[in-house]
Design an enzyme around this catalytic site. Structure first.
Site, short mmCIF file in Angstrom:
data_model
loop_
_atom_site.label_atom_id
_atom_site.label_comp_id
_atom_site.label_asym_id
_atom_site.label_seq_id
_atom_site.Cartn_x
_atom_site.Cartn_y
_atom_site.Cartn_z
CB VAL A 1 -0.95 -0.02 1.22
CG1 VAL A 1 -1.66 1.31 1.35
CG2 VAL A 1 -1.93 -1.15 1.07
CB ALA A 2 3.82 2.20 1.98
CD GLU B 1 -2.04 5.14 -2.41
OE1 GLU B 1 -1.09 4.45 -2.83
OE2 GLU B 1 -2.03 5.66 -1.28
CG ASP C 1 -4.49 36.42 -36.18
OD1 ASP C 1 -4.25 35.75 -37.18
OD2 ASP C 1 -5.54 36.35 -35.52
CG ASP D 1 -9.03 37.17 -35.55
OD1 ASP D 1 -9.01 36.55 -36.63
OD2 ASP D 1 -8.49 38.28 -35.41
CD GLU E 1 7.72 4.79 1.81
OE1 GLU E 1 6.76 4.07 1.47
OE2 GLU E 1 7.63 6.03 1.91
CG ASN F 1 2.01 5.82 1.69
OD1 ASN F 1 2.72 6.26 0.80
ND2 ASN F 1 0.77 5.41 1.51
CB THR G 1 6.98 11.01 3.09
OG1 THR G 1 6.43 9.75 2.73
CG2 THR G 1 7.75 10.88 4.38
CG ASP G 2 3.56 9.25 -0.60
OD1 ASP G 2 4.79 9.34 -0.42
OD2 ASP G 2 3.00 8.27 -1.10
#
Ligand code: ATP
Length: 925
Positions: free
Chosen positions: A295-296, A300, A342, A658, A727, A752, A755-756
């Site tokens: 997960v860490a 995600e 232009d 334009d 990690e 996680n 720090t994320d």
């Protein structure tokens, strides 16, 4: 366009839907809109309150709760929940609760991030919503489409979206594309005067214009009869479904990367699980550690952070006058190699002032500036070889001058009014036409009741480059055709020239002389128009024929370059981007302005005119675009060919437009840019980006922001992935070394979380680096993560993991009794070293002292908060119990500090070494 018009049902002004069959005066009476000046401001405001805004209803958004709940609908969250349940089963209540709390906190952070991104995008959408020209209280105003009410007098011209159902009162060559309503893709002719009966089907109602359709040619005005859900489109459209914004290529690439990394991380987590078992750890504990690690390590949060970085960047761009309509444009901006712009209004101010007139053998100078109709006419006199000027006492009494200025005034739709607030003069309409009206005013020629005297009109079209009206001044015959436009076009419709009050046949030689004179004026950066007219006899013709005209003279106007144009062109060049001017104006005018702003050098005389371009085939054009920077007298079709030619050479093209016909070229460009002020709805709709100030310099600012945003995303991805690598590698190493429980699951999840999120956001708002606009564009096919960068990430991860492992080993000393303290030390080093390392991610090249420690305050705040959160996990007694850490680290704090500083220090030193080496070997760098 439609999804820009949210909410609310508006009852139609009258229950009838057969507005097309009503007698005009009955209709106007029934909706109380008889005054030609339009509704008063207070009446319009009352109606807006009574009937609601002019918007189509949207299906309601899912509630906040549902959006919050959606955060938990992810595999990693399910895995974590399973881990929490497992902890519960094992009676590790604290673990279960903490894991749940972390899941909730993660979900909340994700929810807040997405809401913020959504709000920023919605605010931008509002800014780009369409606007309508209405006459209110006698003045033409630009109002937001949602403020239109039944009874409003709406003005339409080519390129406009019809923003409410409108009964047409006056039309001039009006053609409307009704595909959105009827499915018929070819435009239909409209005629306000066509009587219709009630049974006429929608597609044949020639005196109506409906919401959702587009004016492709001509002009009209009418009265709004139905708004919002009361319109025909409202009836059939039902509720509009909100579309989720499409993912940008970058977001897609990152999502893909995320999936690959997820598989890799799961593999490593599996390995860690097996290693734990091998070291005889209990299955449940091995499982929890492996799950937490997976997960860490899975990034995600990446897509949400990317969206935020993009959305925040868009907000910054909006403050610099650029509205981005499609997120992918932000990424493409960083790769732009050519900007096609232009001239009029983008490089120049679009504030025209007539300076010269050349009528027959005479020429005149005009003084004055701005729209104030005060100025003097002086006639040029050549005597003894010297040219002098003498004042014209009464310009209106000078026959040819009066005639020319009369043609100019009749063929101009712009109006001049006094601004009640500033007491100054302001013009409504096309600046070229405003300049002509002002010049006529200066000579005392002021037309009254012009609107009612125009019988027919062939509006200006930048492909035809001219316009004509048929007018019967004060209803008197003979009616007169008044024409103005590009000199060569107008001249080709003339058989005579007005000279000393008399029409003289135009010889070929004289035509050449006039064209030469045109070139002379244009070479002085003047925009030159030809004027012509013809009296039609006693019968009003059925249509305007632009032939057998009498040439009345040339008029030259200045349009000074914008002060920012020159510096912006120089910045473009420094950034490796080639500026190209593509204009409808005369080649000499184009070249003169291009020289003034630095698009070409003073000696460079290369310009490709539309006629030459026509002769070149695609291959020849592709060669020509490589070294020509000025294209003049081009049509919309030419613009499209130029874009394609440039793209065929591998250029990444940003292109402005334009006019209504510019939409295909804008779509074909990598970045289509529309003008917010002078542009049409159609070009805005086709564009990726809108300039709210029509200014070339804003395009260059957008490129700078675009590069900055891309760099920002790259920086935090670099940060996140390096940290995750740290990690994973530490846990892998610990498992191999048999350091059982080197970090427990809650600690991994906490690192996680700490720090994320915040530091990544801080990096996302890193200000552009000093060399952002002095390095070449990013190659469009360059992968987001190059091999080199990937290698750097793994190396950094290894350094972080080593620092942590060294800390653990020093505190552990092989004694199981020291496990708690060693774990606490590793927990802190892993977290703090990542936080400090985020400073290094601010730039790949510049060291921290070079960037300035305080130049990214959000990052400093983020690190301070995250650092404090980490301390919270090890400092207070209650936290120590939850996180299973040892309190009273004492001298170990020095060890933690020292080792946490290792990664950031090594990388900063590496930057210095690499910079030195590059200075020594510049060719290789
Ligand atoms: P750019 O393409 O850079 O905006 P532009 O404004 O000169 O330049 P167009 O608006 O396409 O380009 O005009 C092309 C030519 O048509 C001009 O050079 C001028 O001769 C003529 N022209 C411009 N405006 C009008 C007008 N309102 N009525 C008649 N002729 C016009």
């Amino acid at each position: 366009m439609l999804d820009q018009n949210p909410v609310h049902a508006v009852p139609p002004a009258s229950p009838a839907t057969d507005f097309h069959a009503l007698d005009i005066s009955d209709l106007l009476r029934s909706i109380n809109s008889e005054a030609d000046a339009g509704l008063s401001a207070s009446d319009a405001a009352d109606r807006l309150i009574r009937y609601g805004p002019n918007e189509l209803a949207e299906a309601p958004r899912p509630s906040s709760w549902k959006r919050f709940a959606a955060q938990f609908n992810e595999v990693v969250i399910w895995v974590l929940l399973a881990a929490a349940i497992l902890s519960g089963v094992m009676r590790e209540w604290a673990d279960a609760v903490v894991i749940m709390a972390i899941v909730l906190l993660n979900g909340l952070l994700g929810f807040l991030q997405e809401e913020k991104a959504g709000r920023a995008l919605a605010a931008l959408k509002k800014l780009t919503s369409p606007q309508a020209h209405v006459r209110r209280g006698g003045e033409v105003r630009l109002i937001a489409a949602r403020e239109l009410v039944a009874g409003d007098r709406l003005e339409l011209e080519a390129g406009d979206y019809v923003l409410a159902d409108t009964r047409l009162l006056r039309t001039a060559s009006l053609r409307i594309n009704e595909a959105a309503l009827t499915g018929e893709s070819s435009p239909v002719e409209k005629d306000a005067n066509r009587p219709l009966d009630a049974s006429t089907p929608l597609s044949d109602r020639g005196n109506m214009a409906y919401l959702g359709t587009v004016v492709v040619a001509g002009k009209a005005d009418g009265v709004v009869v139905a708004t919002g859900m009361g319109t025909e489109l409202g009836r059939i459209a039902g509720l509009l479904q909100q579309r989720a914004p499409d993912q940008t290529p970058l977001q897609r690439r990152l999502a893909e990367l995320g999936r690959v990394l997820a598989v890799v991380c799961l593999g490593i987590a599996g390995l860690v699980f097996l290693l734990h078992l091998w070291h005889h750890a209990p299955v449940s504990e091995a499982f929890l550690v492996a799950v937490s690690l997976a997960v860490a390590a899975v990034p995600e949060g990446l897509p949400a952070v990317v969206t935020i970085a993009l959305a925040l960047g868009l907000g910054r761009m909006a403050r610099r006058h650029v509205l981005v309509r499609s997120l992918p444009a932000v990424e493409t901006l960083g790769s732009v190699t050519v900007i096609c712009s232009d001239k009029t209004g983008t490089l120049t101010r679009n504030q025209m002032t007539v300076r010269e007139l050349a009528l027959g053998m005479r020429s005149y100078e005009v003084s004055g500036g701005g729209y104030e109709p005060v100025g003097e006419f002086r006639r040029r006199v050549v005597g003894d070889g010297n040219a002098t000027t003498e004042p014209v006492a009464d310009p209106a009494a000078d026959g040819d001058l009066r005639r020319a200025l009369t043609v100019a005034a009749w063929s101009s739709d712009a109006t001049l009014t006094r601004d009640t607030d500033t007491e100054g003069w302001k013009a409504v309409g096309d600046p070229t036409e405003a300049a002509l009206v002002v010049a006529a005013h200066k000579a005392g020629i002021v037309l009254t009741g012009r609107r009612h005297s125009i019988l027919k009109a062939l509006p200006f079209d930048s492909d035809r480059q001219m316009m004509s009206v048929l007018a019967a001044p004060q209803g008197m015959l003979p009616a007169v055709v008044y024409t103005k436009g590009a000199v060569e076009r107008v001249l080709s419709c003339c058989t005579h020239e007005l000279r000393e009050g008399r029409p003289e046949p135009l010889s070929e030689r004289r035509c050449d002389e006039i064209l030469w004179l045109n070139g002379e004026l244009a070479a002085r950066a003047l925009r030159v128009l030809g004027l012509a007219y013809r009296e039609c006899g006693e019968r009003v013709p059925d249509e305007i024929r632009e032939e057998d005209l009498i040439f009345a003279g040339l008029v030259g106007m200045i349009d000074p370059p914008r002060p920012q144009a020159g510096p912006a062109v120089a910045r473009c060049r420094a950034a490796g981007i080639r500026p190209i001017m593509i204009t409808g104006d005369h080649p000499e005018t184009a070249l003169a302005v291009a020289r003034e702003v630095g698009i070409v050098g003073q000696e460079d005389g290369q310009v490709v005119a539309g006629a030459e371009l026509q002769r070149l085939d695609d291959a020849a054009l592709a060669k020509r675009v490589a070294d020509v920077a000025v294209f003049a007298r081009v049509t919309a079709e030419h613009k499209l060919r130029i874009v394609r030619a440039l793209r065929s050479r591998g250029e990444v093209v940003a292109m402005t437009g334009d006019g209504v016909n510019d939409a295909p070229a804008i779509r074909a460009a990598d970045i289509g840019i529309a003008m917010g002020v002078m542009g049409t709805d159609v070009t805005r709709e086709a564009s990726d980006m809108v300039l709210t100030d029509d200014n070339f310099a804003s395009i260059v600012s957008a490129v700078e922001e675009g590069r900055g945003i891309f760099d920002g995303v790259r920086k935090f991805v670099h940060y996140l992935l390096s940290c995750n690598a740290g990690e994973v590698l530490f846990m892998l190493f610990a498992s191999l070394a048999g350091w059982e429980g080197a970090l427990n699951p809650i600690q991994i999840l906490w690192i996680n979380l700490v720090t994320d999120g915040l530091p990544a956001l801080g990096l996302g708002v890193e200000p552009p680096e000093p060399d952002t606009m002095t390095r070449p564009p990013r190659p469009p096919r360059e992968p987001f993560i190059t091999w080199r960068r990937g290698g750097q990430m793994i190396l950094t991860g290894a350094i972080i993991a080593s620092a942590t492992a060294i800390g653990f080993a020093i505190a552990y000393r092989g004694q199981p009794d020291n496990l708690a303290i060693a774990r606490t030390v590793a927990f802190c080093i892993l977290s703090y070293s990542q936080l400090l390392f985020s400073f290094s991610c601010r730039s790949q090249r510049y060291t921290l002292p070079e960037l300035g420690l305080f130049t990214n305050r959000p990052l400093l705040v983020a690190i301070a908060i995250s650092g404090f959160l980490q301390w919270l996990a090890v400092g207070p007694a209650f936290a120590a119990r939850i996180f299973k850490v040892e309190r009273g680290l004492g001298g170990y704090w020095l060890l933690i500090l020292g080792l946490s500083l290792v990664p950031v220090t090594l990388i900063e030193v590496a930057k210095i070494v690499i910079a030195r080496r590059n200075r020594r070997e510049p060719a290789k760098s």
